[in-house]
Scaffold this motif. Structure first.
Motif, PDB file in Angstrom:
ATOM      1  N   ILE A  31       3.832  10.443   4.406  1.00 42.59           N
ATOM      2  CA  ILE A  31       2.419   9.307   5.060  1.00 42.59           C
ATOM      3  C   ILE A  31       1.986   9.557   6.382  1.00 42.59           C
ATOM      4  O   ILE A  31       2.621   9.579   7.071  1.00 42.59           O
ATOM      5  CB  ILE A  31       2.898   7.995   5.210  1.00 42.59           C
ATOM      6  N   ALA A  32       0.438   9.482   6.246  1.00 44.88           N
ATOM      7  CA  ALA A  32      -0.038   9.759   8.157  1.00 44.88           C
ATOM      8  C   ALA A  32      -0.209   8.028   8.716  1.00 44.88           C
ATOM      9  O   ALA A  32      -1.106   7.226   7.470  1.00 44.88           O
ATOM     10  CB  ALA A  32      -1.422  10.104   8.182  1.00 44.88           C
ATOM     11  N   LEU A  33       0.002   7.650   9.226  1.00 48.82           N
ATOM     12  CA  LEU A  33      -0.351   6.319   9.748  1.00 48.82           C
ATOM     13  C   LEU A  33      -1.354   6.529  10.965  1.00 48.82           C
ATOM     14  O   LEU A  33      -2.113   7.367  11.389  1.00 48.82           O
ATOM     15  CB  LEU A  33       0.545   5.839  10.747  1.00 48.82           C
ATOM     16  N   ARG A  34      -2.684   6.002  10.193  1.00 48.75           N
ATOM     17  CA  ARG A  34      -3.975   5.917  11.110  1.00 48.75           C
ATOM     18  C   ARG A  34      -4.353   4.255  11.639  1.00 48.75           C
ATOM     19  O   ARG A  34      -4.099   3.128  10.946  1.00 48.75           O
ATOM     20  CB  ARG A  34      -4.623   5.682   9.715  1.00 48.75           C
ATOM     21  N   PRO A  35      -4.788   4.099  12.933  1.00 47.04           N
ATOM     22  CA  PRO A  35      -4.854   2.646  13.658  1.00 47.04           C
ATOM     23  C   PRO A  35      -6.924   2.344  12.773  1.00 47.04           C
ATOM     24  O   PRO A  35      -7.891   2.906  12.075  1.00 47.04           O
ATOM     25  CB  PRO A  35      -5.589   3.146  14.929  1.00 47.04           C
ATOM     26  N   ILE A  39      -2.468   3.383   6.097  1.00 46.20           N
ATOM     27  CA  ILE A  39      -1.789   4.979   5.791  1.00 46.20           C
ATOM     28  C   ILE A  39      -3.062   5.783   4.654  1.00 46.20           C
ATOM     29  O   ILE A  39      -4.170   5.150   4.366  1.00 46.20           O
ATOM     30  CB  ILE A  39      -0.711   4.129   4.778  1.00 46.20           C
ATOM     31  N   ALA A  40      -2.712   7.260   4.994  1.00 51.18           N
ATOM     32  CA  ALA A  40      -2.955   7.960   3.919  1.00 51.18           C
ATOM     33  C   ALA A  40      -1.702   8.558   3.629  1.00 51.18           C
ATOM     34  O   ALA A  40      -1.061   9.389   4.451  1.00 51.18           O
ATOM     35  CB  ALA A  40      -4.647   8.417   5.007  1.00 51.18           C
ATOM     36  N   VAL A  41      -1.747   9.034   2.361  1.00 52.26           N
ATOM     37  CA  VAL A  41      -0.823   9.676   2.008  1.00 52.26           C
ATOM     38  C   VAL A  41      -1.060  11.000   0.956  1.00 52.26           C
ATOM     39  O   VAL A  41      -2.033  11.229   0.755  1.00 52.26           O
ATOM     40  CB  VAL A  41      -0.198   9.206   0.708  1.00 52.26           C
ATOM     41  N   ASP A  42      -0.268  12.132   1.443  1.00 52.37           N
ATOM     42  CA  ASP A  42      -0.609  13.982   1.412  1.00 52.37           C
ATOM     43  C   ASP A  42      -0.417  13.979  -0.521  1.00 52.37           C
ATOM     44  O   ASP A  42       0.207  13.172  -1.119  1.00 52.37           O
ATOM     45  CB  ASP A  42      -0.820  15.237   1.895  1.00 52.37           C
ATOM     46  N   PRO A  94       7.817  -8.058  -0.927  1.00 45.33           N
ATOM     47  CA  PRO A  94       7.980  -7.579  -1.893  1.00 45.33           C
ATOM     48  C   PRO A  94       9.654  -6.497  -2.017  1.00 45.33           C
ATOM     49  O   PRO A  94       9.697  -6.442  -1.122  1.00 45.33           O
ATOM     50  CB  PRO A  94       7.298  -5.848  -2.557  1.00 45.33           C
ATOM     51  N   VAL A  95      10.607  -6.686  -2.873  1.00 49.75           N
ATOM     52  CA  VAL A  95      11.868  -6.377  -2.275  1.00 49.75           C
ATOM     53  C   VAL A  95      11.981  -4.916  -2.323  1.00 49.75           C
ATOM     54  O   VAL A  95      11.363  -4.534  -4.107  1.00 49.75           O
ATOM     55  CB  VAL A  95      12.960  -6.587  -3.548  1.00 49.75           C
ATOM     56  N   SER A 148       0.646  -1.145  -0.207  1.00 47.94           N
ATOM     57  CA  SER A 148       0.180  -0.026  -0.177  1.00 47.94           C
ATOM     58  C   SER A 148       0.801   1.588  -0.139  1.00 47.94           C
ATOM     59  O   SER A 148       0.338   2.125  -0.175  1.00 47.94           O
ATOM     60  CB  SER A 148      -0.686  -0.405   1.557  1.00 47.94           C
ATOM     61  N   LEU A 149       2.303   1.335   0.311  1.00 46.99           N
ATOM     62  CA  LEU A 149       2.816   2.221   0.703  1.00 46.99           C
ATOM     63  C   LEU A 149       3.718   2.851  -1.239  1.00 46.99           C
ATOM     64  O   LEU A 149       3.562   1.625  -2.087  1.00 46.99           O
ATOM     65  CB  LEU A 149       4.137   2.012   0.994  1.00 46.99           C
ATOM     66  N   PRO A 150       3.871   3.644  -1.152  1.00 48.03           N
ATOM     67  CA  PRO A 150       4.759   4.942  -2.235  1.00 48.03           C
ATOM     68  C   PRO A 150       5.530   3.751  -2.607  1.00 48.03           C
ATOM     69  O   PRO A 150       6.719   3.922  -1.361  1.00 48.03           O
ATOM     70  CB  PRO A 150       4.277   6.205  -1.932  1.00 48.03           C
ATOM     71  N   PRO A 151       6.405   2.869  -3.683  1.00 52.01           N
ATOM     72  CA  PRO A 151       7.238   2.716  -4.026  1.00 52.01           C
ATOM     73  C   PRO A 151       9.054   3.133  -3.751  1.00 52.01           C
ATOM     74  O   PRO A 151       9.659   3.435  -2.471  1.00 52.01           O
ATOM     75  CB  PRO A 151       7.310   2.210  -5.267  1.00 52.01           C
ATOM     76  N   GLU A 152       7.746   4.715  -4.389  1.00 52.91           N
ATOM     77  CA  GLU A 152       9.847   5.424  -3.341  1.00 52.91           C
ATOM     78  C   GLU A 152      10.312   5.950  -1.585  1.00 52.91           C
ATOM     79  O   GLU A 152      10.194   6.869  -1.434  1.00 52.91           O
ATOM     80  CB  GLU A 152       9.973   6.623  -4.338  1.00 52.91           C
TER      81      GLU A 152
END
Length: 223
Positions: free
Chosen positions: A212-216, A204-207, A123-124, A96-100
């Motif tokens: 990146i913000a972490l959400r429970p 996560i939420a990406v602006d 994933p690598v 779910s994270l942006p690769p960069e």
């Protein structure tokens, strides 16, 4: 959970943080410790989160060459991948994270790290900092600073995911925020940092700037 805070990138330790390789690692290290005449039960807890060469070096065993022994242990660990699996939710969370915006920063040698990630289906990432990339391993902050640098961000703007005291100390020394992963601990690690037992509990939420913000998602264990 880091209310109102956003991060430039996430830095992940590997063993115990995104994969569970404890059984495999301890099988190999237990055999080595037995050959050295060590108390295996007391020795095994000291191997986690630290480079093999430093684990062996601090023992100062007569006639034991840390470089040679670490190389032999690498070969043994590379040959024993049985039972290695991902931490719950880790594959989906990393995906779910942006690769960069994320990297793996491990005390394992690169060869072993790649083998274990493949075995666990992790994933690598484009940035992988391994044991041979730094002169001083955890608890020195060098590895996390290097990981952040290769991503083009400041370590102080990163969130580090760790499971071992040496790694937590390294992240703190680098000025990063810390999330502790308790998935492989028989007893929750005592820490002042926020802790979770599964990546299923967070999202996560990406602006618009890529931060990146972490959400429970569900209940989070705060230690």
């Amino acid at each position: 959970m880091f209310a109102g805070r956003k991060f430039a990138a996430f830095l992940f330790d590997m063993d115990g943080t995104v994969i569970n390789s404890i059984a495999a690692a301890e099988r190999v290290w237990a055999q080595w410790a037995h050959r050295q005449g060590l108390d295996v039960a007391k020795f095994l807890p000291t191997i986690h989160g630290v480079r093999a060469i430093e684990t062996i070096g601090r023992l100062a065993l007569p006639g034991v060459d840390p470089i040679r022994e670490a190389d032999a242990l690498l070969k043994a660990e590379a040959a024993d991948l049985d039972g290695i699996h991902p931490i719950a939710g880790a594959v989906a969370f990393l995906g779910s994270l942006p690769p960069e915006r994320w990297a793996i920063v491990t005390s394992a040698p690169r060869e072993l790290a790649l083998l274990r990630m493949k075995a666990a289906g992790i994933p690598v990432p484009s940035v992988l900092v391994a044991a041979e990339d730094v002169t001083f391993g955890k608890p020195a902050p060098d590895c996390f600073r290097l990981g952040a640098e290769r991503l083009g961000v400041d370590a102080r703007d990163c969130l580090v995911f760790e499971d071992a005291p040496a790694g937590i100390m390294a992240a703190e020394a680098a000025g990063a925020a810390v999330m502790v992963i308790n998935a492989t601990h028989q007893h929750a690690l005592e820490t002042r940092h926020t802790a979770i037992i599964s990546y299923d509990t967070v999202s996560i939420a990406v602006d618009e700037s890529g931060w990146i913000a972490l959400r429970p998602e569900r209940a989070v264990e705060a230690c």
